[in-house]
Design a protein around this motif. Structure first.
Motif, PDB file in Angstrom:
ATOM      1  N   THR A  93      50.986   4.096  45.634  1.00 56.14           N
ATOM      2  CA  THR A  93      51.124   2.698  46.063  1.00 56.14           C
ATOM      3  C   THR A  93      50.477   1.774  45.052  1.00 56.14           C
ATOM      4  O   THR A  93      51.042   0.742  44.666  1.00 56.14           O
ATOM      5  CB  THR A  93      50.478   2.491  47.447  1.00 56.14           C
ATOM      6  OG1 THR A  93      51.200   3.231  48.429  1.00 56.14           O
ATOM      7  CG2 THR A  93      50.475   1.013  47.839  1.00 56.14           C
ATOM      8  N   THR A 177      61.020   1.890  49.791  1.00 58.06           N
ATOM      9  CA  THR A 177      59.916   2.772  50.199  1.00 58.06           C
ATOM     10  C   THR A 177      60.300   3.619  51.404  1.00 58.06           C
ATOM     11  O   THR A 177      60.791   3.101  52.410  1.00 58.06           O
ATOM     12  CB  THR A 177      58.667   1.950  50.525  1.00 58.06           C
ATOM     13  OG1 THR A 177      58.273   1.208  49.362  1.00 58.06           O
ATOM     14  CG2 THR A 177      57.514   2.845  50.954  1.00 58.06           C
ATOM     15  N   LEU A 178      60.038   4.921  51.282  1.00 60.84           N
ATOM     16  CA  LEU A 178      60.257   5.878  52.364  1.00 60.84           C
ATOM     17  C   LEU A 178      58.908   6.418  52.807  1.00 60.84           C
ATOM     18  O   LEU A 178      58.100   6.859  51.982  1.00 60.84           O
ATOM     19  CB  LEU A 178      61.134   7.030  51.881  1.00 60.84           C
ATOM     20  CG  LEU A 178      61.335   8.205  52.842  1.00 60.84           C
ATOM     21  CD1 LEU A 178      62.092   7.770  54.085  1.00 60.84           C
ATOM     22  CD2 LEU A 178      62.060   9.354  52.139  1.00 60.84           C
ATOM     23  N   VAL A 179      58.649   6.385  54.101  1.00 62.55           N
ATOM     24  CA  VAL A 179      57.441   6.975  54.675  1.00 62.55           C
ATOM     25  C   VAL A 179      57.858   8.217  55.458  1.00 62.55           C
ATOM     26  O   VAL A 179      58.736   8.149  56.314  1.00 62.55           O
ATOM     27  CB  VAL A 179      56.705   5.986  55.608  1.00 62.55           C
ATOM     28  CG1 VAL A 179      55.445   6.628  56.175  1.00 62.55           C
ATOM     29  CG2 VAL A 179      56.364   4.698  54.853  1.00 62.55           C
ATOM     30  N   CYS A 193      52.213   4.580  60.373  1.00 61.01           N
ATOM     31  CA  CYS A 193      53.315   4.809  59.433  1.00 61.01           C
ATOM     32  C   CYS A 193      54.451   3.825  59.660  1.00 61.01           C
ATOM     33  O   CYS A 193      55.090   3.363  58.708  1.00 61.01           O
ATOM     34  CB  CYS A 193      53.818   6.246  59.570  1.00 61.01           C
ATOM     35  SG  CYS A 193      52.678   7.475  58.908  1.00 61.01           S
ATOM     36  N   GLU A 194      54.703   3.492  60.903  1.00 57.40           N
ATOM     37  CA  GLU A 194      55.742   2.512  61.211  1.00 57.40           C
ATOM     38  C   GLU A 194      55.396   1.152  60.630  1.00 57.40           C
ATOM     39  O   GLU A 194      56.264   0.446  60.094  1.00 57.40           O
ATOM     40  CB  GLU A 194      55.914   2.421  62.723  1.00 57.40           C
ATOM     41  CG  GLU A 194      57.125   1.631  63.176  1.00 57.40           C
ATOM     42  CD  GLU A 194      57.324   1.719  64.673  1.00 57.40           C
ATOM     43  OE1 GLU A 194      58.459   2.015  65.100  1.00 57.40           O
ATOM     44  OE2 GLU A 194      56.347   1.496  65.417  1.00 57.40           O
ATOM     45  N   SER A 197      56.097   1.207  56.819  1.00 56.93           N
ATOM     46  CA  SER A 197      57.521   1.134  56.478  1.00 56.93           C
ATOM     47  C   SER A 197      58.077  -0.269  56.713  1.00 56.93           C
ATOM     48  O   SER A 197      59.029  -0.689  56.044  1.00 56.93           O
ATOM     49  CB  SER A 197      58.325   2.164  57.283  1.00 56.93           C
ATOM     50  OG  SER A 197      58.311   1.867  58.664  1.00 56.93           O
ATOM     51  N   GLY A 203      62.248  -0.557  53.665  1.00 54.42           N
ATOM     52  CA  GLY A 203      61.316   0.462  54.132  1.00 54.42           C
ATOM     53  C   GLY A 203      61.943   1.307  55.231  1.00 54.42           C
ATOM     54  O   GLY A 203      62.704   0.808  56.060  1.00 54.42           O
ATOM     55  N   GLN A 204      61.618   2.593  55.236  1.00 53.68           N
ATOM     56  CA  GLN A 204      62.154   3.504  56.251  1.00 53.68           C
ATOM     57  C   GLN A 204      61.099   4.528  56.625  1.00 53.68           C
ATOM     58  O   GLN A 204      60.359   5.015  55.763  1.00 53.68           O
ATOM     59  CB  GLN A 204      63.402   4.229  55.731  1.00 53.68           C
ATOM     60  CG  GLN A 204      64.006   5.202  56.739  1.00 53.68           C
ATOM     61  CD  GLN A 204      65.139   6.033  56.154  1.00 53.68           C
ATOM     62  OE1 GLN A 204      65.404   5.961  54.944  1.00 53.68           O
ATOM     63  NE2 GLN A 204      65.802   6.806  56.981  1.00 53.68           N
ATOM     64  N   LEU A 205      61.019   4.857  57.892  1.00 54.93           N
ATOM     65  CA  LEU A 205      60.130   5.905  58.381  1.00 54.93           C
ATOM     66  C   LEU A 205      60.960   7.083  58.863  1.00 54.93           C
ATOM     67  O   LEU A 205      61.897   6.910  59.640  1.00 54.93           O
ATOM     68  CB  LEU A 205      59.261   5.385  59.534  1.00 54.93           C
ATOM     69  CG  LEU A 205      58.453   6.438  60.313  1.00 54.93           C
ATOM     70  CD1 LEU A 205      57.451   7.134  59.407  1.00 54.93           C
ATOM     71  CD2 LEU A 205      57.756   5.800  61.503  1.00 54.93           C
ATOM     72  N   HIS A 230      67.088   9.022  50.239  1.00 59.33           N
ATOM     73  CA  HIS A 230      66.500   7.692  50.051  1.00 59.33           C
ATOM     74  C   HIS A 230      66.845   7.132  48.673  1.00 59.33           C
ATOM     75  O   HIS A 230      67.215   5.960  48.548  1.00 59.33           O
ATOM     76  CB  HIS A 230      64.987   7.796  50.229  1.00 59.33           C
ATOM     77  CG  HIS A 230      64.243   6.530  49.952  1.00 59.33           C
ATOM     78  ND1 HIS A 230      64.314   5.416  50.756  1.00 59.33           N
ATOM     79  CD2 HIS A 230      63.383   6.211  48.941  1.00 59.33           C
ATOM     80  CE1 HIS A 230      63.554   4.465  50.265  1.00 59.33           C
ATOM     81  NE2 HIS A 230      62.971   4.911  49.167  1.00 59.33           N
TER      82      HIS A 230
END
Length: 242
Positions: A93, A177-179, A193-194, A197, A203-205, A230
């Motif tokens: 990050t 960004t992918l979590v 985590c949500e 994202s 952003g995606q969880l 992703h």
């Protein structure tokens, strides 16, 4: 450092895999093998970890981010998919924040540290709860690497980890960004985590059922597939060099 490459092709992604506190490149081996089918991969041991020489002073997350940027410059990698696990999610990050020109995509696996749990006691409790139910192979890798790291260096870097605000730094990141978290991860919770994202564009969880904090090891092929998807779904955004 562990590196794998496939035949040169246009638009083949390069993945940089960054470990967390006390760990090393070893717990990435399974996922690295999966990612190597579609791209080039680099996995390394940061100073003080994996048996490397311990620095004479604690290294802040910001400085590790700078070191990773210099490494990619030395490797002549202009753009990379930055993948970090646990404290490694802080390192990548920070790299994406400092060097948006390098970060084509960002992947945070089991990221830390939720400010509501930013104490050594709460982190230790989470890691203990996680370790009890991780499979033996994963626990053995982590245990050996913790021994190589040693309690003194681990404690020094734990303080850095607890001080760093991943959530605030992520607000300055513009890379897709992918979590990823194991659905049963007691270290990196769902709400935390949500929120990460949601803090970034694109952003995606993703939560992997039946897995815990070492999801990149225990569900390596599945985690790799999510990362590859992703990268395919979100075109890299080109940023000027900082």
């Amino acid at each position: 450092m562990s590196s794998t490459s496939r035949a040169p092709e246009a638009e083949v992604p390069t993945y940089l895999l960054v470990h967390g506190i006390g760990a090393s490149h070893r717990y990435y081996r399974r996922m690295q093998q999966s990612l190597a089918v579609t791209g080039h991969t680099h996995s390394l041991d940061l100073p003080g970890f994996g048996g490397t020489r311990r620095p004479e002073r604690p290294i802040p997350v910001e400085e590790y981010g700078t070191l990773l940027g210099r490494l990619l410059d030395q490797l002549e990698v202009p753009r990379a998919v930055l993948v970090g696990h646990s404290m490694g999610a802080q390192f990548v990050t920070e790299l994406a924040r400092q060097r948006p020109d390098i970060a084509s995509h960002l992947v945070l696996i089991g990221p830390v540290t939720d400010p509501r749990r930013a104490t050594a006691v709460k982190q230790a409790m989470g890691l203990t709860r996680d370790s009890v139910k991780e499979p033996p192979a994963g626990k053995l890798i982590v245990f050996r690497d913790y021994l190589k790291c040693g309690p003194r260096w681990f404690s020094s870097e734990l303080a850095q980890m607890l001080d760093y605000r991943t959530d605030l730094s992520l607000r300055e990141v513009r890379s897709p960004t992918l979590v990823i978290r194991g659905a049963n991860d007691p270290v990196s919770g769902h709400v935390w985590c949500e929120s990460l994202s949601a803090a970034v564009p694109n952003g995606q969880l993703v939560e992997v059922e039946g897995h815990r904090h070492l999801v990149h090891h225990t569900a390596a092929a599945q985690a790799a597939a999510h990362i590859e998807g992703h990268v395919r779904r979100h075109p890299s955004i080109t940023h000027p060099a900082a």
